[in-house]
Enzyme design. Structure first.
Site, PDB file in Angstrom:
ATOM      1  NE  ARG A  21     -11.356  25.868  12.860  1.00 36.35           N
ATOM      2  CZ  ARG A  21     -11.253  25.365  11.781  1.00 36.35           C
ATOM      3  NH1 ARG A  21     -11.642  24.222  11.542  1.00 36.35           N
ATOM      4  NH2 ARG A  21     -11.033  26.290  10.962  1.00 36.35           N
ATOM      5  CG  ASN A  40     -14.661  26.396  13.091  1.00 35.54           C
ATOM      6  OD1 ASN A  40     -14.447  26.719  14.180  1.00 35.54           O
ATOM      7  ND2 ASN A  40     -14.204  27.194  12.132  1.00 35.54           N
TER       8      ASN A  40
END
Length: 93
Positions: A21, A40
């Site tokens: 990320r 996520n």
């Protein structure tokens, strides 16, 4: 006619716990002109939502498919739509 789009991608593989990320956000910021987020998911995938110029979204998608990502990407599924707005920058969620 606006060339702005919304790209939503679901990235599968070993993409959690490897900085995926963070690097996605860094690449979105480097490309410039993109807003959205990387998140996520409970099933081990990462969801990436990016809004901005079509060309910039394609550049981010190409990076998601590349060997330059952290971890291991086994596949990416994406959909394209009209931007919804409401994002302030590119966030990690």
């Amino acid at each position: 006619m606006s060339d702005d789009v919304r790209m939503t991608a679901w990235v599968r593989g070993r993409v959690q716990g490897v900085g995926f990320r963070w690097f996605t956000r860094a690449n979105a910021l480097e490309i410039g002109g993109l807003v959205g987020f990387a998140l996520n998911l409970d099933d081990g995938r990462v969801q990436v939502v990016a809004e901005g110029a079509r060309e910039n979204c394609h550049r981010l998608l190409a990076w998601l498919h590349s060997a330059d990502t952290p971890g291991r990407v086994d596949g990416v599924t994406e959909i394209w739509a009209t931007p919804r707005g409401g994002y302030d920058g590119f966030a990690i969620r």
